[in-house]
Scaffold this motif. Structure first.
Motif, PDB file in Angstrom:
ATOM      1  N   VAL A 281       0.851  -1.185   0.000  1.00  0.00           N
ATOM      2  CA  VAL A 281       0.000   0.000   0.000  1.00  0.00           C
ATOM      3  C   VAL A 281       0.889   1.238   0.000  1.00  0.00           C
ATOM      4  O   VAL A 281       1.766   1.390   0.852  1.00  0.00           O
ATOM      5  N   THR A 284      -3.617   6.032   0.834  1.00  0.00           N
ATOM      6  CA  THR A 284      -5.078   5.930   0.838  1.00  0.00           C
ATOM      7  C   THR A 284      -5.641   7.341   0.763  1.00  0.00           C
ATOM      8  O   THR A 284      -4.972   8.306   1.157  1.00  0.00           O
ATOM      9  N   SER A 348       1.800   6.346   2.954  1.00  0.00           N
ATOM     10  CA  SER A 348       2.318   5.296   3.831  1.00  0.00           C
ATOM     11  C   SER A 348       3.682   5.686   4.395  1.00  0.00           C
ATOM     12  O   SER A 348       4.474   6.371   3.750  1.00  0.00           O
ATOM     13  N   GLY A 516      -6.859   3.338  -7.878  1.00  0.00           N
ATOM     14  CA  GLY A 516      -6.824   2.279  -6.880  1.00  0.00           C
ATOM     15  C   GLY A 516      -8.164   1.582  -6.725  1.00  0.00           C
ATOM     16  O   GLY A 516      -9.026   1.620  -7.611  1.00  0.00           O
ATOM     17  N   ARG A 522     -12.381   4.061   2.252  1.00  0.00           N
ATOM     18  CA  ARG A 522     -11.253   4.767   1.664  1.00  0.00           C
ATOM     19  C   ARG A 522     -10.832   4.085   0.359  1.00  0.00           C
ATOM     20  O   ARG A 522     -11.043   2.875   0.175  1.00  0.00           O
ATOM     21  N   TRP A 523     -10.267   4.879  -0.509  1.00  0.00           N
ATOM     22  CA  TRP A 523      -9.639   4.337  -1.716  1.00  0.00           C
ATOM     23  C   TRP A 523      -8.193   3.991  -1.385  1.00  0.00           C
ATOM     24  O   TRP A 523      -7.467   4.795  -0.803  1.00  0.00           O
ATOM     25  N   GLN A 524      -7.789   2.789  -1.757  1.00  0.00           N
ATOM     26  CA  GLN A 524      -6.467   2.282  -1.427  1.00  0.00           C
ATOM     27  C   GLN A 524      -5.642   2.139  -2.706  1.00  0.00           C
ATOM     28  O   GLN A 524      -6.067   1.492  -3.669  1.00  0.00           O
ATOM     29  N   GLY A 526      -2.002   0.927  -4.318  1.00  0.00           N
ATOM     30  CA  GLY A 526      -0.832   0.092  -4.067  1.00  0.00           C
ATOM     31  C   GLY A 526       0.241   0.265  -5.125  1.00  0.00           C
ATOM     32  O   GLY A 526       0.084   1.001  -6.108  1.00  0.00           O
TER      33      GLY A 526
END
Length: 813
Positions: A281, A284, A348, A516, A522-524, A526
């Motif tokens: 990730v 977000t 992150s 994502g 939430r939109w994640q 990666g």
């Protein structure tokens, strides 16, 4: 033989600079073995007295055998002798390694192909260094292949070279130069190696040869001083970036472009993210319309025929994110409707070395802690001192919502953007230009041409998405467009941008992330959502994203084709649907052009959450210069500080022992008189050592043959001391002689006042400049510091003497 060994040591010391490029230590040990194989081949060539041209082939054969044993022993004869199968295996691994270094960003994983490629490269450098230094006797030129090793991490990595690794590499090269110098001096006769003691240096040279210690001392001093300056000076100077004439650093408000930032290779960043073995990730986000958006990090605007690159962004102090709205998006006019969206993004903590913020385009206002600035031309938001890891920030966007009809109507408007967005190299293959012309032959407007180009990649051209392909170049671009038609997002984006420029549409390549996937509320995003897409410019709307990369299960899974590139009938009252790159808020409905306010005039309170940002803490250049000057002044005052500490130890107390005797007389006093008169010798020795330092600081050093009484008499006569000063220096001299030679020195009174009186009398006889120098740069302290350096250099001579004595013993046996 000495030069061959020194060449190998220098090569491996320089190879240590490569360590940040790799994960694990396989490359280290394999490269060490390759250097040892080259050294063994060089020693064999020297032993057999082969001509200079024969040494490299012998080293190549030794390297070939070594690499065969390490990487293809199972296909070699008796695990050592190369065969056709082992050669094919080495060739296959080299190809795999070359592909891997194109795919992965540093630090690259530990694979056999990459390790083989690295060891072979280091071996070739070792062969070149051995040829120049040991065969052609051009040791200085051997620094060029060593420099090639240093340029690899310097050009790939954004961080500077580690100073411990640089010191080791520099010491390796200096040792090679020293070995070459000793070889040259040795041709003139036997070199006499002596330690630099006072007794040794006072003796005449040996009849059997010349004393070359002075030459070696000078060479080592120069080498070590150069290394120390190269490491120390940049650390002491203030960090300054190139700025225009009227702009003062990061915090400036002048008329220039502002300060620039060095950036990592965005394409390498993209490849490294896409090729990670497992998804991680990256960030977000949430927004007030709950729709995914492309998040752009870099905007690449230059194409050199190989790949797209990025002009270094610039940002003025007035373009910091906490100074209100960002500059207006280039090319945006009053025609399109605008959707106002607020997005909250959390990066992150695992992200490293990212100094650009992932943002939806075009950002209108950003709230982020730190010194973040917007590039006026591209609206990239970057920092020269902060990183994005763990950052929470908020961005407000004013996204144009164009319709196909609007974009069609802009066909007659010529773009006014910078010409660099249309620039192409002269050597672009003509087949690519013909392809662009054929694809857009029926297009009536730039928008129509752009849609046809996108459809060529996504529908009509038969393209396939695959990460295992090479990067862009003239031949690779031609093969991708005309023959293979297999690639990943970077090739699709770059190819469409090139074709757009060929038909007169300004273009650039964006690198960042797709929208994502939705996880909870939430939109994640990666690492597998790393993406590249083209942005095309239309006067009146500005820069719009297009999507040539195949989406879905056969391509980039989260890529979305913008809806304004899909013409369809619309009813009169139907509003335009937002696109992944430009979506409107359900709360903020599209605003009519006649009622829309200028984005730069929107109130912060109405769009972005309230709450003040920290004030601009940018440090002006004058402050940086002041800090650097202060650090340099403190460095220069180190000798003065040491002199004060030494004087205080000697004078303020009468019980000191001299830790660093100034001369033989003081040394004898401490070692012999302390044993006979332990109660008074340390104080007298301290007074005598202080007097000796005062004389040396004022340029009145005592002669070696002078007794204390003779010294006192000469000082009183030569400098015309008054009665009190003459009596004080005579008292000190008498105390010294009694401690040194009398069986019972008797009672010795305090000498603090006598020493102060003598110092004042001596100071009155010298110029003001000499007194200032004695305080700020005392020669007595510099003498001790120089002695410490000479002792370190003596250690090298001691090792050389030991090696030569062993060699002589072996010859005698």
């Amino acid at each position: 033989m000495r030069l061959t060994s020194a060449a190998g040591v220098a090569t491996f010391a320089a190879a240590l600079l490569l360590y940040p490029l790799f994960q694990g230590g396989a490359w280290f040990w394999t490269s060490l073995g390759a250097v040892l194989a080259v050294m063994a081949a060089g020693l064999l060539s020297s032993r057999l007295s082969l001509p200079a041209w024969a040494a490299p082939p012998v080293a190549l054969v030794a390297t070939w055998i070594y690499l065969t044993v390490v990487f293809a022993a199972g296909k070699a004869w008796v695990l050592v002798i190369p065969t056709k199968a082992s050669v094919m295996e080495l060739g296959r691994l080299l190809g795999v390694g070359w592909t891997d270094i194109q795919r992965f960003a540093a630090p690259v994983p530990q694979t056999d192909g990459i390790t083989l490629l690295t060891a072979a490269g280091v071996a070739l450098i070792a062969i070149a260094v051995d040829l120049l230094a040991a065969r052609l006797r051009k040791a200085a030129l051997a620094g060029l292949p060593l420099l090639a090793l240093a340029t690899v991490p310097a050009t790939i990595l954004p961080d500077p070279i580690s100073w411990p690794a640089f010191i080791l590499a520099a010491l390796g090269f200096v040792s090679l130069l020293i070995a070459d110098g000793r070889e040259r001096v040795g041709h003139w006769g036997k070199a006499v190696l002596v330690r630099r003691t006072r007794a040794a240096t006072s003796q005449p040279a040996s009849r059997n040869g010349a004393d070359t210690s002075g030459l070696r001392l000078s060479g080592k001093r120069i080498g070590f001083a150069a290394i120390a300056l190269a490491v120390g000076v940049p650390a002491l100077l203030p960090a300054m970036e190139p700025v225009s004439f009227f702009t003062f650093g990061v915090g400036g408000t002048g008329l220039g472009k502002g300060n620039s930032i060095s950036i990592p290779n965005p394409v390498a960043f993209l490849k490294g993210q896409l090729d990670l073995p497992e998804r991680r990730v990256v960030l977000t986000y949430t927004n007030n319309d709950d729709k995914p958006r492309y998040l752009r990090i870099y905007a690449l605007d230059t194409f050199d025929g190989q790949q797209f690159g990025m002009t270094d962004p610039t940002g003025l102090a007035q373009n910091t994110t906490d100074n209100g709205p960002l500059p207006a998006p280039p090319g945006l006019g009053p025609q399109p409707k605008i959707g106002n969206v607020v997005t909250k993004i959390q990066i992150s903590d695992e992200i490293r070395k990212l100094q650009f913020l992932p943002l939806p385009y075009p950002p209108r206002e950003v709230q982020a802690d730190g010194d973040w600035r917007a590039d006026v031309d591209t609206l990239m938001v970057f920092s020269t001192r902060d990183e994005a890891a763990g950052l929470d920030y908020q961005v407000a966007t004013s996204e144009p919502l164009p319709t196909p009809e609007l974009l069609e109507s802009l066909g007659g408007t010529r773009p006014t953007t910078d010409p660099r967005y249309l620039k192409l190299p002269d050597n672009l293959p003509p087949e690519i230009g013909k392809l662009a012309s054929d694809l857009t032959a029926d297009a009536k407007t730039d928008y129509d041409a752009a849609v046809k180009l996108q459809q060529f990649f996504t529908k009509d051209g038969g393209f396939t998405y695959n990460l295992r392909t090479q990067g862009q170049s003239n031949s690779a671009l031609r093969d991708f467009l005309l023959r293979d038609r297999v690639g990943y997002c970077e090739q699709f984006a770059a190819s469409m941008a090139v074709l757009a420029r060929l038909v007169g549409i300004p273009s650039r390549v964006a690198i960042g992330y797709t929208g994502g996937t939705k996880v909870g509320d939430r939109w994640q995003v990666g690492t597998n959502d790393s993406h590249s897409w083209p942005e095309l410019y239309f006067e009146g709307v500005g820069w719009l994203p297009f999507e040539p990369t195949p989406a879905g299960s056969l391509g980039q899974g989260s890529a979305r084709v913008p809806e304004y590139t899909q013409p369809r009938p619309r009813s009169a009252g139907e509003a335009a649907t937002p696109t992944p790159g430009a979506t409107s808020s359900s709360a903020d409905e599209p605003v009519a052009p006649q009622t829309r306010r200028n984005p730069r005039e929107l109130d912060r309170e109405g769009v972005v959450a309230t709450g003040g940002l920290p004030p601009d803490d940018s440090m002006p250049l004058i402050a940086k210069i002041g800090i650097g000057a202060g650090a340099l002044l403190l460095l220069l005052l180190i000798p003065a500080g040491l002199r004060v500490l030494t004087r205080n130890r000697r004078v303020r107390n009468l019980g000191w022992k001299v830790s660093a005797p100034a001369d033989e007389l003081t040394s004898a006093m401490v070692s012999d008189a302390s044993r006979r008169h332990p109660s008074v010798a340390p104080s007298v020795a301290a007074a005598w050592a202080e007097l000796d330092d005062v004389l040396y600081d004022y340029g009145m050093a005592r002669q070696t043959s002078e007794t204390p009484r003779a010294l006192a008499r000469r000082l009183a006569q030569q400098y015309e001391f008054d009665a009190e000063s003459a009596a004080a220096v005579a008292a000190i001299a008498s105390a010294v002689e009694r401690v040194l030679f009398a069986r019972d020195p008797g009672e010795i009174g305090p000498m603090r006042k006598d020493l102060r009186k003598v110092r004042q009398a001596l100071a009155a006889t010298v110029s003001r400049g000499r007194r200032v120098r004695a305080v700020l740069l005392p020669p007595s302290t510099l003498r001790r510091l120089r002695a410490v350096g000479e002792r370190l250099l003596d250690g090298f001579d001691l090792l050389e003497n030991i090696r030569l004595r062993r060699t002589a013993a072996q010859k005698g046996s």
